[in-house]
Design an enzyme around this catalytic site. Sequence first.
Site, short mmCIF file in Angstrom:
data_model
loop_
_atom_site.label_atom_id
_atom_site.label_comp_id
_atom_site.label_asym_id
_atom_site.label_seq_id
_atom_site.Cartn_x
_atom_site.Cartn_y
_atom_site.Cartn_z
N LYS A 12 -7.52 4.58 -0.01
CA LYS A 12 -8.18 4.72 -1.44
C LYS A 12 -9.18 3.69 -1.47
CE LYS A 12 -6.18 0.57 -2.73
NZ LYS A 12 -6.92 -0.36 -3.24
N MET A 97 -6.46 -3.36 8.23
CA MET A 97 -5.77 -4.31 7.68
C MET A 97 -6.50 -5.13 6.92
SD MET A 97 -2.44 -4.63 10.13
CE MET A 97 -3.19 -5.04 11.50
N GLY A 98 -5.91 -5.64 5.92
CA GLY A 98 -6.93 -6.71 5.12
C GLY A 98 -8.23 -6.21 4.56
N ALA A 99 -8.21 -4.66 4.32
CA ALA A 99 -9.47 -4.19 3.96
C ALA A 99 -9.66 -3.94 2.48
CB ALA A 99 -10.08 -3.02 4.74
N GLY A 100 -8.38 -4.00 1.89
CA GLY A 100 -8.20 -3.41 0.56
C GLY A 100 -8.45 -1.87 0.26
N GLY A 103 -4.02 1.16 3.34
CA GLY A 103 -3.40 1.83 4.60
C GLY A 103 -1.75 1.74 4.65
N GLY A 104 -1.32 0.52 4.52
CA GLY A 104 0.28 0.71 4.91
C GLY A 104 0.76 1.56 3.85
N SER A 105 0.27 1.47 2.29
CA SER A 105 0.98 1.87 1.39
C SER A 105 0.96 3.62 1.52
CB SER A 105 0.42 1.79 0.12
OG SER A 105 0.77 0.33 -0.17
N ASP A 139 1.23 0.26 -4.53
CA ASP A 139 0.46 1.21 -4.25
C ASP A 139 0.88 2.34 -3.94
OD1 ASP A 139 -1.85 -0.55 -4.99
OD2 ASP A 139 -2.50 -0.77 -3.10
#
Length: 297
Positions: A12, A97-100, A103-105, A139
Site C-alpha cells: 500500500k 522493510m522500513g519503506a512505509g 509489507g508485513g501487514s 494496517d
Amino acid sequence: MSTVWKLRAGCKVNLYLDIVGVREDGYHEIESLFYPLPAPCDILDVHLSDGQGLRLSCTASDLGTEENILSRAYQRFAETTGFAPGVSVHLHKNIPMGAGLGGGSSDAAAFLSWLNARAGDHALARGDLAGLALTLGADVPFFLGNAPAWVTGIGEKLEPVACDLADYTLLVVCPAVHVNTRWAYRRWDEMRANGSVRPRKELTPENSPIMSLCFTKPPKLWNGFEEVVFHEFPALYEVKKQILNHFPDACVMSGSGSSFVALFSSVECANRCAGAMRAMGHACHASRSGEPLGLNS
C-alpha cells in the site's frame, strides 16, 4: 506431491497522511488515504503438512523466526478458532522493510485469509477476522479488503472510497534506506513538543474535508512525516527532488518512509523517471489501473 498455494501479498501507499493528535494512552491518531498496489509484492509459498503448527522460512533468513508477523498470525488464529493445521510457509520477501509500504501487514492478511478459507466450521465471520487482524497491527485489516480506504483513528477505522487513478501511471521508488516507524513517531513527538511540526488540524473524530484534495486533478498529496524524516535522512529529500525533476503530477513519501509514490499522466515521463531512479540504484515498480507495468530503463 502436496499442493503449493502461491499467495501474492501486495503493498500500500499513503496518498495522504497526517498525524492529527496523540491520545492519552500514547497512541497517535491519523488521517490517511491508503491505496493498494500490486508491486512490489511478497510471495508466500504455502502447503499443508502433517501434524500441527507452522514451519516458516524466508529468503531473508533473519525473518524466519517466531517473531515474524506470520508466526504471530498463525498462533493468534489457532488460539481464536481452534484450527491449527500443519502448514509450511516460505516467504519470498520483495517488499522492502522500513519503506512505509506495509509489507508485513500484507503478508499477515494474505495468510489469515488463506487459513480462514480452509477452517471450515471454525472459520471467522468477516468482522471477527478483521478484529483478529487488528491485534496484529493497525494496517492488517486494510489488506483484508485491499481496496482504497480513508483511514482514521490509530489506523483501525476504514471507510472505503472510490479512488480512481486509471489516468495515471503510478511509480513506487524504493531507496535502500530503512526508516523505523517507532522512531519516526517518537521524533514527530519531539519536534511537535518544540514547535517544529504541527498537525494540519486539531484532534477530532470527524473525517477531514481535506480528503477531497486527493481527488483533484492533479491530486494534492501530503505526508506529515516528510519534514521529520527528511531532517534526519536528507538523502531522501534529494530523491524526491530528483523525482520531481521528471514532472510527475504528484509525488509523496509513503508512510514513515522511505519509499515514494509518484503519479504520472505521461507514460513517457514515468519511463524516464524509472530509468533515472534505477541508474541511481533505487528500485522502481510501476503499475497502471491496478496492474503491474513494465517500464524500460
